[in-house]
Design a protein around this motif. Structure first.
Motif, PDB file in Angstrom:
ATOM      1  N   HIS A 224      78.665  -3.642 -51.038  1.00  0.00           N
ATOM      2  CA  HIS A 224      79.053  -2.391 -51.693  1.00  0.00           C
ATOM      3  C   HIS A 224      79.498  -1.324 -50.691  1.00  0.00           C
ATOM      4  O   HIS A 224      79.739  -0.177 -51.088  1.00  0.00           O
ATOM      5  CB  HIS A 224      77.877  -1.846 -52.501  1.00  0.00           C
ATOM      6  N   ALA A 225      79.609  -1.692 -49.418  1.00  0.00           N
ATOM      7  CA  ALA A 225      79.804  -0.694 -48.362  1.00  0.00           C
ATOM      8  C   ALA A 225      81.176  -0.034 -48.414  1.00  0.00           C
ATOM      9  O   ALA A 225      82.166  -0.614 -48.844  1.00  0.00           O
ATOM     10  CB  ALA A 225      79.588  -1.334 -46.996  1.00  0.00           C
ATOM     11  N   SER A 226      81.195   1.210 -47.943  1.00  0.00           N
ATOM     12  CA  SER A 226      82.433   1.950 -47.683  1.00  0.00           C
ATOM     13  C   SER A 226      82.423   2.342 -46.215  1.00  0.00           C
ATOM     14  O   SER A 226      81.518   1.967 -45.462  1.00  0.00           O
ATOM     15  CB  SER A 226      82.495   3.199 -48.570  1.00  0.00           C
ATOM     16  N   SER A 227      83.395   3.119 -45.820  1.00  0.00           N
ATOM     17  CA  SER A 227      83.461   3.556 -44.416  1.00  0.00           C
ATOM     18  C   SER A 227      82.354   4.553 -44.089  1.00  0.00           C
ATOM     19  O   SER A 227      82.120   4.873 -42.923  1.00  0.00           O
ATOM     20  CB  SER A 227      84.817   4.187 -44.120  1.00  0.00           C
ATOM     21  N   ASN A 228      81.646   5.031 -45.119  1.00  0.00           N
ATOM     22  CA  ASN A 228      80.598   6.034 -44.914  1.00  0.00           C
ATOM     23  C   ASN A 228      79.204   5.462 -45.144  1.00  0.00           C
ATOM     24  O   ASN A 228      78.249   6.199 -45.306  1.00  0.00           O
ATOM     25  CB  ASN A 228      80.834   7.228 -45.864  1.00  0.00           C
ATOM     26  N   THR A 229      79.102   4.139 -45.133  1.00  0.00           N
ATOM     27  CA  THR A 229      77.807   3.483 -45.373  1.00  0.00           C
ATOM     28  C   THR A 229      77.137   3.124 -44.049  1.00  0.00           C
ATOM     29  O   THR A 229      77.771   2.512 -43.184  1.00  0.00           O
ATOM     30  CB  THR A 229      77.990   2.199 -46.202  1.00  0.00           C
ATOM     31  N   PRO A 230      75.854   3.487 -43.874  1.00  0.00           N
ATOM     32  CA  PRO A 230      75.152   3.091 -42.641  1.00  0.00           C
ATOM     33  C   PRO A 230      74.974   1.580 -42.574  1.00  0.00           C
ATOM     34  O   PRO A 230      75.034   0.882 -43.593  1.00  0.00           O
ATOM     35  CB  PRO A 230      73.805   3.812 -42.753  1.00  0.00           C
ATOM     36  N   VAL A 231      74.768   1.079 -41.368  1.00  0.00           N
ATOM     37  CA  VAL A 231      74.614  -0.363 -41.174  1.00  0.00           C
ATOM     38  C   VAL A 231      73.323  -0.650 -40.419  1.00  0.00           C
ATOM     39  O   VAL A 231      72.837   0.181 -39.651  1.00  0.00           O
ATOM     40  CB  VAL A 231      75.805  -0.960 -40.396  1.00  0.00           C
ATOM     41  N   ILE A 232      72.774  -1.835 -40.664  1.00  0.00           N
ATOM     42  CA  ILE A 232      71.580  -2.283 -39.947  1.00  0.00           C
ATOM     43  C   ILE A 232      72.025  -3.063 -38.723  1.00  0.00           C
ATOM     44  O   ILE A 232      72.748  -4.058 -38.827  1.00  0.00           O
ATOM     45  CB  ILE A 232      70.684  -3.157 -40.845  1.00  0.00           C
ATOM     46  N   LYS A 233      71.608  -2.613 -37.565  1.00  0.00           N
ATOM     47  CA  LYS A 233      72.006  -3.215 -36.300  1.00  0.00           C
ATOM     48  C   LYS A 233      70.842  -3.994 -35.683  1.00  0.00           C
ATOM     49  O   LYS A 233      69.682  -3.575 -35.758  1.00  0.00           O
ATOM     50  CB  LYS A 233      72.447  -2.135 -35.307  1.00  0.00           C
ATOM     51  N   THR A 234      71.164  -5.114 -35.059  1.00  0.00           N
ATOM     52  CA  THR A 234      70.194  -5.835 -34.249  1.00  0.00           C
ATOM     53  C   THR A 234      70.251  -5.303 -32.825  1.00  0.00           C
ATOM     54  O   THR A 234      71.334  -5.220 -32.235  1.00  0.00           O
ATOM     55  CB  THR A 234      70.496  -7.343 -34.233  1.00  0.00           C
ATOM     56  N   VAL A 235      69.123  -4.889 -32.301  1.00  0.00           N
ATOM     57  CA  VAL A 235      69.036  -4.472 -30.898  1.00  0.00           C
ATOM     58  C   VAL A 235      68.374  -5.628 -30.167  1.00  0.00           C
ATOM     59  O   VAL A 235      67.158  -5.828 -30.261  1.00  0.00           O
ATOM     60  CB  VAL A 235      68.225  -3.174 -30.746  1.00  0.00           C
ATOM     61  N   TRP A 236      69.158  -6.434 -29.489  1.00  0.00           N
ATOM     62  CA  TRP A 236      68.685  -7.696 -28.935  1.00  0.00           C
ATOM     63  C   TRP A 236      67.503  -7.498 -27.998  1.00  0.00           C
ATOM     64  O   TRP A 236      67.514  -6.655 -27.110  1.00  0.00           O
ATOM     65  CB  TRP A 236      69.823  -8.419 -28.206  1.00  0.00           C
ATOM     66  N   GLY A 237      66.479  -8.284 -28.239  1.00  0.00           N
ATOM     67  CA  GLY A 237      65.261  -8.223 -27.423  1.00  0.00           C
ATOM     68  C   GLY A 237      64.302  -7.140 -27.849  1.00  0.00           C
ATOM     69  O   GLY A 237      63.171  -7.082 -27.347  1.00  0.00           O
ATOM     70  N   LEU A 238      64.714  -6.271 -28.792  1.00  0.00           N
ATOM     71  CA  LEU A 238      63.854  -5.171 -29.237  1.00  0.00           C
ATOM     72  C   LEU A 238      63.547  -5.248 -30.740  1.00  0.00           C
ATOM     73  O   LEU A 238      62.411  -5.289 -31.134  1.00  0.00           O
ATOM     74  CB  LEU A 238      64.506  -3.826 -28.894  1.00  0.00           C
ATOM     75  N   GLY A 239      64.590  -5.271 -31.571  1.00  0.00           N
ATOM     76  CA  GLY A 239      64.338  -5.291 -33.015  1.00  0.00           C
ATOM     77  C   GLY A 239      65.550  -4.848 -33.805  1.00  0.00           C
ATOM     78  O   GLY A 239      66.681  -5.232 -33.510  1.00  0.00           O
ATOM     79  N   TYR A 240      65.315  -3.942 -34.784  1.00  0.00           N
ATOM     80  CA  TYR A 240      66.385  -3.504 -35.679  1.00  0.00           C
ATOM     81  C   TYR A 240      66.371  -1.982 -35.818  1.00  0.00           C
ATOM     82  O   TYR A 240      65.340  -1.321 -35.648  1.00  0.00           O
ATOM     83  CB  TYR A 240      66.206  -4.108 -37.074  1.00  0.00           C
ATOM     84  N   LYS A 241      67.538  -1.441 -36.166  1.00  0.00           N
ATOM     85  CA  LYS A 241      67.634  -0.023 -36.508  1.00  0.00           C
ATOM     86  C   LYS A 241      68.738   0.165 -37.532  1.00  0.00           C
ATOM     87  O   LYS A 241      69.598  -0.720 -37.719  1.00  0.00           O
ATOM     88  CB  LYS A 241      67.957   0.813 -35.262  1.00  0.00           C
ATOM     89  N   ILE A 242      68.701   1.271 -38.237  1.00  0.00           N
ATOM     90  CA  ILE A 242      69.800   1.614 -39.123  1.00  0.00           C
ATOM     91  C   ILE A 242      70.630   2.689 -38.447  1.00  0.00           C
ATOM     92  O   ILE A 242      70.085   3.607 -37.843  1.00  0.00           O
ATOM     93  CB  ILE A 242      69.294   2.076 -40.523  1.00  0.00           C
ATOM     94  N   GLU A 243      71.933   2.525 -38.505  1.00  0.00           N
ATOM     95  CA  GLU A 243      72.859   3.367 -37.753  1.00  0.00           C
ATOM     96  C   GLU A 243      73.822   4.044 -38.730  1.00  0.00           C
ATOM     97  O   GLU A 243      74.405   3.386 -39.598  1.00  0.00           O
ATOM     98  CB  GLU A 243      73.648   2.496 -36.766  1.00  0.00           C
TER      99      GLU A 243
END
Length: 229
Positions: free
Chosen positions: A207-226
């Protein structure tokens, strides 16, 4: 400000372990060995949470909590006990217990339950709505929208999204996320968290648009929402 917890239990070894783990988790801890002693402390000290056994000498946990509620009806508390019948649990919860843990249990489980109680208390005084870009999350009714589109999430996926979105740009380790959502000790080889993160990402992308945050993998650490750039 540090939270203060009152532990009430007549089993000295158990209470010493609980105290050690709670102090390590950043809490101040007061100790009583029966309900009467617990009541005396409660009348003199400011307490954020009571953790009490039920079967104790002089004054049991039920009578102790009844006295506490007479003095402070909104006082948060949880029961820890070897009593395991459904009737006991129903009665304990009917008194307003925030949680009910049966012995034996791991000290880490206790700490997680305490964290969750304070998180619920903290959340109840704040807004239940998060908005990041065009992502809107309503915790009161467990609804998630991107623009006008409603997302179909499982309970666990919703809780993962809520935790991440409550702290945008903060990296959460897999251990922290798993233990917050599943309330049990994280095992390195479990794939449960990865599966839920993958499903959550798919639903966001759908359902994403250009204004939708994304969940990123931070390798070796975990996850964040950006946030969207």
């Amino acid at each position: 400000m540090e939270k203060t917890i009152l532990l009430v239990d007549d089993e000295i070894e158990i209470i010493d372990i609980q105290k050690r783990y709670l102090i390590q988790a950043g809490y101040q801890v007061l100790v009583a060995h029966d309900g009467l002693e617990g009541l005396e402390i409660f009348q003199k000290k400011s307490v954020d949470l009571i953790i009490t056994d039920i079967m104790m000498p002089k004054m049991d946990g039920y009578d102790f909590i009844s006295e506490v509620q007479y003095l402070s009806p909104d006082q948060p508390f949880l029961f820890i006990t070897a009593k395991i019948s459904d009737q006991d649990k129903i009665y304990g919860l009917s008194l307003g217990a925030d949680d009910f843990i049966t012995k034996p249990f791991s000290p880490r489980e206790l700490v997680l339950r305490v964290h969750n109680i304070f998180r619920r208390i903290h959340r109840s005084g704040e807004t239940e709505l998060i908005e990041l870009g065009d992502l809107r999350i309503n915790h009161a009714n467990h609804e998630v929208h991107i623009g006008q589109e409603s997302l179909d999430l499982t309970v666990k996926s919703f809780e993962l999204l809520w935790i991440l979105a409550s702290n945008p740009e903060r990296v959460f380790s897999k251990t922290e996320l798993y233990e917050k959502v599943w309330q049990e000790e994280y095992v390195d080889d479990t794939n449960t968290l990865n599966v839920h993160i993958h499903a959550l990402r798919q639903e966001l992308v759908k359902h994403a648009s250009s204004n939708t945050p994304v969940i990123k993998t931070v390798w070796g650490l975990g996850y964040k929402i950006e946030k969207a750039r």
